[in-house]
Design a protein around this motif. Structure first.
Motif, PDB file in Angstrom:
ATOM      1  N   LEU A 198       0.808  -1.220   0.000  1.00 15.35           N
ATOM      2  CA  LEU A 198       0.000   0.000   0.000  1.00 15.35           C
ATOM      3  C   LEU A 198       0.839   1.267   0.000  1.00 15.35           C
ATOM      4  O   LEU A 198       0.303   2.374   0.076  1.00 15.35           O
ATOM      5  CB  LEU A 198      -0.932  -0.002   1.211  1.00 15.35           C
ATOM      6  CG  LEU A 198      -1.974  -1.130   1.249  1.00 15.35           C
ATOM      7  CD1 LEU A 198      -2.801  -1.054   2.520  1.00 15.35           C
ATOM      8  CD2 LEU A 198      -2.869  -1.086   0.018  1.00 15.35           C
TER       9      LEU A 198
ATOM     10  N   GLU B 163      -4.283   4.426   7.591  1.00 12.34           N
ATOM     11  CA  GLU B 163      -4.792   4.941   6.313  1.00 12.34           C
ATOM     12  C   GLU B 163      -5.449   6.315   6.482  1.00 12.34           C
ATOM     13  O   GLU B 163      -5.335   7.171   5.615  1.00 12.34           O
ATOM     14  CB  GLU B 163      -5.794   3.953   5.714  1.00 12.34           C
ATOM     15  CG  GLU B 163      -5.184   2.672   5.176  1.00 12.34           C
ATOM     16  CD  GLU B 163      -4.523   2.868   3.827  1.00 12.34           C
ATOM     17  OE1 GLU B 163      -5.151   2.569   2.803  1.00 12.34           O
ATOM     18  OE2 GLU B 163      -3.371   3.359   3.791  1.00 12.34           O
TER      19      GLU B 163
ATOM     20  N   ARG C 166      -1.868   9.024   5.495  1.00 16.24           N
ATOM     21  CA  ARG C 166      -1.905   9.379   4.063  1.00 16.24           C
ATOM     22  C   ARG C 166      -2.178  10.874   3.909  1.00 16.24           C
ATOM     23  O   ARG C 166      -2.895  11.476   4.702  1.00 16.24           O
ATOM     24  CB  ARG C 166      -3.004   8.599   3.343  1.00 16.24           C
ATOM     25  CG  ARG C 166      -2.638   7.166   3.034  1.00 16.24           C
ATOM     26  CD  ARG C 166      -3.629   6.570   2.048  1.00 16.24           C
ATOM     27  NE  ARG C 166      -3.317   5.193   1.768  1.00 16.24           N
ATOM     28  CZ  ARG C 166      -2.434   4.792   0.862  1.00 16.24           C
ATOM     29  NH1 ARG C 166      -1.759   5.707   0.162  1.00 16.24           N
ATOM     30  NH2 ARG C 166      -2.217   3.520   0.646  1.00 16.24           N
TER      31      ARG C 166
END
Length: 785
Positions: free
Chosen positions: A593, A780, A784
């Motif tokens: 990811l 996440e 991010r």
């Protein structure tokens, strides 16, 4: 025109980042580990060296069971039927030539003739027979039964009880004392009635005569409230040593189980807290010829009254100079002579003595003392209540043991007459599980000599010399040597390859042959990463080892996650399949990811010698935490990671470090997931905590600066707390107290996930999945851009 193009390019790049995908999912990697395949465990050999037995799972079976591979059919893995499994002898003791084996089973003392494959029941008793051993040049067998030592002579087939030990206290045969009133009545009666007085005088005279002429009662040693353990019999059967343990009235904790099958809340018995250890152990010598017992006196050990250095931090306190409490091991008798050595640990774990025991009077002659102002530990050193490498060479003149004297755990010999000590191994590596060969001429041992992250098996002359490296495969080689020592069954793994079984002749140049291939098709379909092993420089100049997972440049999102392994004293930066295999797979998912992942063997980890092991003494959350911070600096400088997007997570000790990171290094860490975390070390167990931080009532400074609950006001980033509610190791109480602290501080950037059916190590795939979905969501949403 250019502005429009740049906008579209930025949009496409942004969509590309969001769309980063992985073949893996949390649900996939956190399911029942059976999906990965089946891998061998608990490897052992048949007595005739022709068959390898191990735990394995056949296709369709719900769990592992006993399997075998015969040397004559190396390509066939066979499931062992129950009838055959029952014929396998349990662990026992071998005679000097390894032709016979003695063991106990279901109250029977059994002799197994290995050449003829015949078994003979020597004795059958109404209870458990413990610790059977060949004695007297293989002419006898000693064992313990119901708190007493026994001696079985093989030639005559005779059984003799060596000791007379009984639990409890001796019952005194005393006539009940008369009250003052009854004494008056009796005396009055004797003075008034001549016949009654004469009869009473005759009765007293007869009683005195019987006592004078009676045979003396046989000697009985009563244990009182103590428990007898660790019987050892001298080769000539003249002495028996044993330990007496008393637990004391420790205050123990309870953990409520809210989902017990009964429908009621049930309290689970758990451990005591640090500082509550009231266990005492005495070492006793039973002199068979003199029919008496005496205790070993430890008050003359060199340095027994030494105070630890940390008392200097408490100048206003008066410290008593007195003999410290100790924990003795059982006695280790020489092979043919009545000499014995013992391993003695101070209860504060600052000292380890090895001493020669005088069996005639229980006095000691110190042979070796290892002092550590932090705490005594390391491979082969043992732990508070036993273990460790210690024994006699065949000449009965030398003992062998392991010591961290050089800074690394190595194997030593010591001549008990001259006192000369010789290091058989040396260097910046550690030694594991040394044992003497069948012909008594060599050592077999495992070391980390090639690399701290590798384990290899060696052979070395008994008195020292050049070692011969017998394994060659990179990774971890766990060797089970065949009884005839001609073959090695090797359980081997590599960083991205789980454990498999190999066979190799006990020769350096022979090639290992792979016997099992247990990876499932589903597991093989993903290209599991081989993480880079790197070293980065810490602020104090130390080189810190780590596992590094780097994403492909096209998916790199600029964020990083630091993983903190648990246990403290554990090694995870190595070249074999990790016990943290779920986390390893999760790190592959994170790297897919776009995250950079760093897994650090911080100060306090195993595998790097004494100074690394003790680097956290009196300050957990000190160098072990600064190593995480320096790891972040390394990632920023060397791998262009964004310093404002750093996450950290770990369980147990790793959860503790995560809390300290979020509370005291807010400028470094944006988010963290603390799993099954210790929040206040004064509430953890004694054996682990007192080594590192001493005891809280003696060294409160160490506890206050090491416990996250004292630093909760420093929380600025995003925190996930996850904990099993029936955790009897790190209690759920730890995070409940921390939660109340955070509430009182007005912190609102944290959340807690609780798991009602889970202990310290999660079992249910649904719990693992829920926990790691939350961790992934945290990273996440907060790391991010």
């Amino acid at each position: 025109m250019n502005k429009h193009f740049l906008f579209l390019l930025g949009l496409l790049l942004s969509l590309g980042t969001v769309a980063q995908k992985s073949e893996l999912s949390v649900e996939m990697i956190m399911q029942d580990p059976a999906w990965m395949g089946t891998f061998p465990d608990q490897v052992r050999w048949s007595e005739d060296s022709k068959t390898i037995y191990f735990q394995y799972r056949s296709e369709g079976d719900p769990a592992d069971s006993l399997h075998k591979i015969s040397l004559g059919r190396l390509d066939q893995i066979e499931k062992v039927e129950l009838q055959e499994e029952k014929t396998l002898t349990p662990f026992g003791d071998y005679d000097s030539q390894r032709n016979q084996k003695v063991y106990s089973e279901d109250g029977k003392l059994i002799l197994h003739d290995l050449k003829k494959n015949q078994k003979e029941v020597l004795a059958e008793l109404p209870g458990r027979i413990s610790n059977p051993k060949f004695m007297s040049q293989d002419q006898a067998v000693s064992f313990s039964f119901e708190n007493n030592a026994y001696w079985y002579t093989l030639k005559e087939g005779s059984l003799r009880k060596l000791t007379n030990i009984q639990s409890g206290k001796k019952k005194e045969k005393k006539e009940p004392a008369l009250s003052e009133k009854d004494q008056f009545l009796k005396q009055e009666n004797l003075e008034l009635l001549q016949v009654v007085r004469k009869r009473e005088e005759q009765r007293e005279a007869s009683k005195a005569y019987r006592e004078m002429t009676a045979e003396p009662e046989p000697f009985v040693f009563y244990t009182g409230d103590k428990r007898v353990t660790s019987f050892q019999v001298s080769p000539d059967a003249n002495y028996v040593t044993f330990t007496l343990m008393e637990r004391g009235s420790e205050k123990r904790t309870e953990v409520p189980d809210y989902v017990d099958a009964s429908g009621y809340t049930v309290d689970l018995p758990a451990r005591s807290k640090v500082g509550e250890d009231q266990t005492t152990i005495d070492l006793a010598v039973y002199n068979i010829e003199k029919d008496t017992v005496y205790f070993v006196d430890f008050k003359e050990l060199p340095g027994i009254t030494d105070l630890p250095d940390y008392v200097e931090d408490y100048p206003g306190r008066e410290w008593k100079t007195e003999a410290r409490a100790v924990i003795p091991s059982n006695a280790y008798f020489a092979n043919q002579t009545s000499r014995a050595v013992i391993n003695i640990r101070s209860k504060d774990n600052k000292d380890r003595w090895i001493a020669l025991l005088n069996l005639e009077d229980g006095s000691l002659t110190t042979l070796d003392r290892q002092r550590d102002e932090a705490w005594i530990a390391g491979p082969g050193i043992g732990y508070t209540y036993g273990g460790g490498t210690l024994g006699w060479l065949p000449d009965d003149q030398h003992i062998y043991f392991q010591s961290e004297e050089s800074g690394y755990s190595h194997l030593y010999l010591l001549n008990i007459k001259s006192g000369e000590k010789k290091a058989l191994t040396s260097g910046a590596y550690e030694v594991f599980n040394p044992f003497i060969s069948k012909d008594k001429k060599s050592w077999y041992l495992t070391t980390s000599e090639v690399h701290p992250g590798e384990r290899h098996f060696y052979k070395m002359p008994l008195m020292g010399g050049s070692k011969v490296k017998l394994t060659t495969m990179t990774g971890n080689n766990q060797v089970s040597l065949s009884p005839d020592e001609k073959y090695m069954a090797i359980r081997h793994s590599y960083s991205n390859k789980p454990w498999e079984l190999y066979l190799k002749k006990t020769q350096a140049r022979d090639q290992a042959k792979q016997l099992t291939r247990g990876e499932s098709q589903a597991f093989q379909e993903y290209a599991w990463r081989d993480p880079q092993l790197v070293n980065f420089e810490a602020a104090d100049g130390a080189m810190v080892p780590a596992r590094l997972y780097l994403p492909q440049q096209e998916v790199n999102n600029g964020a990083a996650v630091i993983f903190v392994h648990g246990a403290g004293y554990l090694q995870n930066v190595h070249k074999w399949w990790s016990s943290y295999f779920r986390e390893y797979m999760f790190h592959n998912l994170l790297t897919d990811l776009g995250y950079t992942v760093l897994d650090i063997d911080y100060r306090g980890s195993a595998g790097y010698g004494r100074d690394w092991r003790t680097g956290i003494y009196r300050h957990m959350g000190g160098k072990d935490l600064s190593d995480q911070v320096d790891g972040v600096k390394y990632l920023v400088q060397e791998h262009n990671v964004d310093p404002d997007r750093i996450g950290i997570y770990g369980g147990s000790y790793g959860g503790f470090i995560t809390l300290m990171a979020l509370f005291t290094e807010a400028d470094t860490f944006t988010s963290g997931a603390a799993l099954r975390s210790v929040t206040d070390w004064a509430h953890y167990n004694h054996g682990y905590t007192s080594n590192i931080l001493n005891e809280p009532h003696n060294d409160p400074i160490a506890y206050r600066r090491s416990s996250p609950i004292y630093f909760a006001e420093g929380l600025e980033g995003n925190l996930l707390i996850a904990h099993g509610m029936v955790d009897i190791n790190v209690h759920f109480q730890d995070v409940v107290r921390l939660a109340q602290r955070l509430i009182e501080l007005g912190k609102d950037n944290w959340e807690m996930a609780v798991y009602p059916v889970e202990d310290h190590g999660f079992v249910e795939p649904s719990s693992w999945t829920d926990e790691y979905k939350r961790i992934l969501k945290l990273f996440e949403e907060t790391l991010r851009e």
